[in-house]
Structures are given as structure tokens and as C-alpha cells.
Motif scaffolding. Structure first.
Motif, PDB file in Angstrom:
ATOM      1  N   GLY A 182     -30.203 -85.131  63.836  1.00 44.99           N
ATOM      2  CA  GLY A 182     -30.005 -85.001  62.405  1.00 44.99           C
ATOM      3  C   GLY A 182     -29.569 -86.316  61.799  1.00 44.99           C
ATOM      4  N   GLY A 183     -28.923 -86.242  60.659  1.00 47.59           N
ATOM      5  CA  GLY A 183     -28.517 -87.450  59.963  1.00 47.59           C
ATOM      6  C   GLY A 183     -27.064 -87.392  59.561  1.00 47.59           C
ATOM      7  N   LEU A 184     -26.525 -88.554  59.273  1.00 49.82           N
ATOM      8  CA  LEU A 184     -25.130 -88.681  58.868  1.00 49.82           C
ATOM      9  C   LEU A 184     -25.095 -89.409  57.539  1.00 49.82           C
ATOM     10  CD1 LEU A 184     -22.099 -88.376  59.668  1.00 49.82           C
ATOM     11  CD2 LEU A 184     -22.282 -90.633  60.709  1.00 49.82           C
ATOM     12  N   LEU A 185     -24.384 -88.844  56.583  1.00 48.21           N
ATOM     13  CA  LEU A 185     -24.318 -89.410  55.238  1.00 48.21           C
ATOM     14  C   LEU A 185     -22.932 -90.010  54.996  1.00 48.21           C
ATOM     15  CD1 LEU A 185     -25.969 -89.727  52.617  1.00 48.21           C
ATOM     16  CD2 LEU A 185     -24.989 -87.560  51.844  1.00 48.21           C
ATOM     17  N   LEU A 186     -22.904 -91.303  54.717  1.00 46.33           N
ATOM     18  CA  LEU A 186     -21.668 -91.978  54.342  1.00 46.33           C
ATOM     19  C   LEU A 186     -21.589 -91.990  52.816  1.00 46.33           C
ATOM     20  CD1 LEU A 186     -21.965 -95.091  56.713  1.00 46.33           C
ATOM     21  CD2 LEU A 186     -20.697 -92.984  57.152  1.00 46.33           C
ATOM     22  N   ILE A 312     -19.343 -88.238  55.928  1.00 47.70           N
ATOM     23  CA  ILE A 312     -18.073 -88.926  56.164  1.00 47.70           C
ATOM     24  C   ILE A 312     -17.707 -89.692  54.902  1.00 47.70           C
ATOM     25  CG2 ILE A 312     -16.905 -90.749  57.454  1.00 47.70           C
ATOM     26  CD1 ILE A 312     -18.457 -89.978  59.887  1.00 47.70           C
ATOM     27  N   PHE A 313     -16.507 -89.461  54.427  1.00 47.06           N
ATOM     28  CA  PHE A 313     -16.036 -90.137  53.226  1.00 47.06           C
ATOM     29  C   PHE A 313     -15.515 -91.531  53.582  1.00 47.06           C
ATOM     30  CE2 PHE A 313     -12.372 -91.079  50.394  1.00 47.06           C
ATOM     31  CZ  PHE A 313     -13.092 -91.301  49.227  1.00 47.06           C
ATOM     32  N   ASP A 417     -12.464 -83.333  52.255  1.00 47.42           N
ATOM     33  CA  ASP A 417     -11.890 -84.613  52.667  1.00 47.42           C
ATOM     34  C   ASP A 417     -11.672 -85.523  51.457  1.00 47.42           C
ATOM     35  OD1 ASP A 417     -14.574 -84.819  52.219  1.00 47.42           O
ATOM     36  OD2 ASP A 417     -14.999 -86.138  53.928  1.00 47.42           O
ATOM     37  N   LEU A 418     -12.564 -85.451  50.482  1.00 48.18           N
ATOM     38  CA  LEU A 418     -12.384 -86.212  49.248  1.00 48.18           C
ATOM     39  C   LEU A 418     -11.185 -85.677  48.462  1.00 48.18           C
ATOM     40  CD1 LEU A 418     -13.236 -88.219  47.058  1.00 48.18           C
ATOM     41  CD2 LEU A 418     -14.941 -86.564  46.281  1.00 48.18           C
ATOM     42  N   ALA A 419     -11.042 -84.346  48.411  1.00 44.86           N
ATOM     43  CA  ALA A 419      -9.912 -83.731  47.705  1.00 44.86           C
ATOM     44  C   ALA A 419      -8.587 -84.164  48.338  1.00 44.86           C
ATOM     45  CB  ALA A 419     -10.045 -82.214  47.730  1.00 44.86           C
TER      46      ALA A 419
END
Length: 428
Positions: A182-186, A312-313, A417-419
Motif C-alpha cells: 500500500g502507500g503511506l501519506l505524510l 503520518i502527521f 494525531d493532529l488533534a
């Protein structure tokens, strides 16, 4: 009509992502091709506001102003170097006489035979129907490692848990029924090192690194953008193990529900979904990393399992990261009396790009003073403080949008994680 639709689609994308300079350059080139020089010139002004002195934009601006003043907007042909003067009679080209004015009795066939052994023909029989790409020119082999990324311990920990861990322990991952497919989004505010981290991941894996921007994909001709997407993934597969890095994913994979009038971009998103789908393509050894400032604008299908199913933030640089960034940007410049620790503690809230701007501004102040006095002096803390007084954090607007997302659009917990990050910063 189709051309007008392409311009409309590109302008709509630019409205959604006004900060993507490469996308604005594409729009300027399209407008020039269609003779809309005044519109193109306005975008040139905006682009130079983003990147003053950009040579490509300055060239496009020259073409616009030339066309508007009654000249030709065609790209000027390069001037051939004039050979050293000799006693021989000048050729037609050297004397300014066109080939049409050359003597009619000149034997061109004989001249061609004379240089046949010196200059190879430009084209030969059997020219391929597709462009031949140079993999080595496009794919990098980074030596950067995560240890070279200052601070950002939480980001490194998440990378190890979601991507690097399963790859380093394939048998253990298999036993637990997990993998790095799959993929990972930063995602996170602009200028905080997402591309730098992606390159470090490739170095950590000992893999090739293939960075892609939106201009590498979008094309004005029907179907060409989709073919570009396929070619990019094919190159990544040929060079596996490879980290394929897609920057500005929100501009490329924008929500199709918001693109009813943009059929061109809808098909590009569909092609991207197809290439990332393990049911239609074998992406063994291809690790797809994406980066975006606005994950909430990415099409929901791109966030499903097997695609960008993990996020991932990447927030503002922490104390250790700021120290590392400041050291990096000052390391090759003459400095004296710089207290990096004190400076890093004083720059909380600035992005990596902001910190680079501080170092550049301080350097300019020291240079200006040196030119006035006639004596070279190093960059000192007063220069840094003067630069800091002129620079404000560039991520304020992003955090305002992020707070709204956390408050009103976090029903599925995607941005927990952003919160948590926003809560921690509020307590400071």
C-alpha cells in the motif's frame, strides 16, 4: 473546445492549490499557447511573488510582454556561437545572408558527403513510437538516513512501526499477517520536511528514490496524463526496490466529487487508483509515499486499504530539529558568536522553510553591512535577531484550516494525531 476545457480544469486546480508554483507555470504556458498573454502575464506576477527571480517565469513574462507590445511570443532561438575570424570567406550564416540567398549553384549533396563521417544523422530508421526514458537520470540513490533527520522522534517512531519495521522483519510481519504494502501519506503544514523525510526513508531501505511532481504528470493532450502516470509506475517497478514519492497528492488526487466539470482530472485520479491497486498491478518492491498539506482534499478512494491507507502527521520542527536545521543553513557561511541552542529555543512555531529564510535574511544583512564598511564581517546574533523581527510564521493559515477539520470533520478519527498535536501546542 477541448483546449478551453483543459485550461478551465487547470485553472480550477490552481484555485484549489494556489501555492503550487509548478502548477502555475503550467497554466502560464497554456495561456501563452492560446494567445491569452494578458492573463498569462498576471499569473507571472503572482508566480514571481512566490519565487522572485525564477528564471523560467521571467522568460515566460518576457514572451508575454513581447507579444503584448506587438512582437512574437515564440521562444527566442539560441544564438549560435560565432567562430573565430579567419581569412576564409564568411559563410551565408556568418554574414547574415539567409540560406535562400545563398548561391543557387552550391552542391548541397557534395557538402553532405564531406561531413558524413563527422556528424551522425539526427534520425535513423526504426525510431521507436514511444519516448525512451533514462531511468538513471530520473531515479536517485540517496545516502541520507533517518539518523540524519534532526529531532522528529515521533515521526521516526511511526515510520518504524508502519513501514520500516515490517520490511526489516518480514517473517515476523508474516506471522502477524501484516505487511508494508500500500502507500503511506505524510501530511502537515508546508515547509516542514516531508520530502526530506521521504528521501531519508529511501536511504534507510537502501532503495532507489523517484520523486514526482504534478508537472511530471499533467499534459494538455487527451490521455497523455494517464499514460504519464502509467509510465511513472512502470519505471518505479523496473527500479525496485524503489520509493516512489508523489508530492502535492491533493492537487493530483483531488476529490472526484468536487470535479464534476473536470473530466480530465477525474480520469487521472482513476489511473492513479488503478496503478496502486494490487489486484491489477504487481507493485512488489515499490513503496509509494505521498505528501500533502491538505489530506482532507484527497479523494476518499485513495485513502482506502492498499492505497494511501496510513497517514503520518509531520508537524513543525521540534527543538532538536530546529537546532539541526539552523546548523545546516549556517554551516557553510561565516558566522561568529551564534548560540544555536538559544536560537532554536527562540524560534518555536517556525517551519523549516521559515528557519531557512531567517538564515538567508541574516546573511543578507551581514553582507550589506560588509559592503557599506568595506570590510567582511561574519554573521552574528544581532543579524539573526534582526531577521527574526521581520519574519512571521508562514503556517498560520494552515493551522486555522486544520483546527476547523479537527473540530468539524474528524468523525472517523483520521486526524486524532493532529488533534493531539494542536492540544499540546495550545497548552504551551
Amino acid at each position: 473546445m477541448a483546449d478551453d476545457q483543459v485550461v478551465t480544469d487547470m485553472l480550477a486546480m490552481l484555485e484549489r492549490s494556489p501555492g503550487v508554483l509548478a502548477l502555475r507555470v503550467c497554466v502560464i504556458e497554456l495561456l501563452i499557447e492560446r494567445g491569452r498573454y494578458a492573463d498569462a502575464l498576471a499569473h507571472c506576477g503572482t508566480a514571481l511573488g512566490q519565487d522572485p527571480g525564477n528564471a523560467q517565469v521571467l522568460g515566460l513574462m518576457t514572451r508575454c510582454t513581447t507579444a503584448l507590445s506587438g512582437g512574437s511570443a515564440a521562444t527566442p532561438a539560441p544564438i549560435a556561437p560565432v567562430p573565430a575570424q579567419s581569412d576564409a570567406a564568411p559563410t551565408a550564416a556568418q554574414s547574415g545572408v539567409s540560406s535562400a540567398a545563398a548561391p543557387s549553384g552550391f552542391d548541397w549533396a557534395a557538402a553532405e558527403d564531406e561531413v558524413g563521417d563527422i556528424i551522425e544523422p539526427a534520425f535513423v530508421h526504426g525510431v521507436p513510437t514511444e519516448f525512451v526514458t533514462d531511468d538513471d537520470a530520473a531515479v536517485e540513490r540517496p545516502t541520507l538516513r533517518l539518523a540524519d533527520v534532526g529531532g522528529m522522534s515521533e515521526v521516526k517512531q511511526q515510520l518504524d512501526l508502519t513501514l520500516l519495521g515490517p520490511l526489516r522483519n518480514p517473517e515476523l510481519a508474516k506471522a502477524f499477517g501484516t505487511s508494508a504494502r500500500g502507500g503511506l501519506l505524510l501530511y502537515g503544514p508546508p515547509g516542514c520536511g516531508k520530502t526530506f523525510i521521504a528521501s531519508a526513508v529511501a536511504g534507510e531501505l537502501g532503495a532507489n528514490f523517484y520523486p514526482i511532481e504534478i508537472t511530471d504528470i499533467l499534459d494538455i493532450y487527451t490521455g497523455a496524463s494517464e499514460r504519464n502516470v502509467h509510465s511513472i509506475f512502470e519505471m518505479a517497478r523496473r527500479n525496485a526496490p524503489c520509493v516512489l514519492f508523489l508530492d502535492e497528492v491533493d492537487a493530483l488526487g483531488h476529490k472526484r466529487s468536487q470535479m464534476q466539470a473536470s473530466s480530465t482530472m477525474r480520469t487521472v485520479v482513476n489511473q492513479l487508483l488503478t496503478e496502486m491497486d494490487s489486484a491489477t498491478h504487481s507493485n512488489e518492491g515499490v513503496f509509494v509515499l505521498g505528501a500533502t498539506n491538505h489530506p482532507w482534499d484527497v479523494d476518499v478512494a485513495l485513502r482506502r486499504p492498499g492505497r494511501f491507507d496510513r497517514m503520518i502527521f509531520v508537524g513543525l520542527p521540534d527543538l532538536a530539529a530546529r537546532t539541526s536545521i539552523l546548523h545546516y543553513h549556517l554551516r557553510a557561511r561565516p558566522v561568529a558568536g551564534i548560540d544555536l541552542n538559544a536560537l532554536a529555543a527562540h524560534t518555536d512555531g517556525l517551519s523549516g522553510a521559515d528557519l531557512a529564510h531567517v538564515c538567508t535574511s541574516a546573511t543578507q544583512l551581514a553582507m550589506a553591512d560588509s559592503m557599506r564598511s568595506g570590510e567582511v564581517r561574519p554573521i552574528g546574533m544581532p543579524d539573526i535577531h534582526a531577521a527574526l523581527s521581520q519574519i512571521r510564521p508562514s503556517t498560520g493559515a494552515w493551522f486555522e484550516s486544520a483546527r476547523n477539520v479537527v473540530e468539524f470533520a474528524n468523525g472517523d478519527g483520521s486526524y486524532d494525531d493532529l488533534a493531539l498535536y494542536l492540544t499540546r501546542r495550545k497548552r504551551r
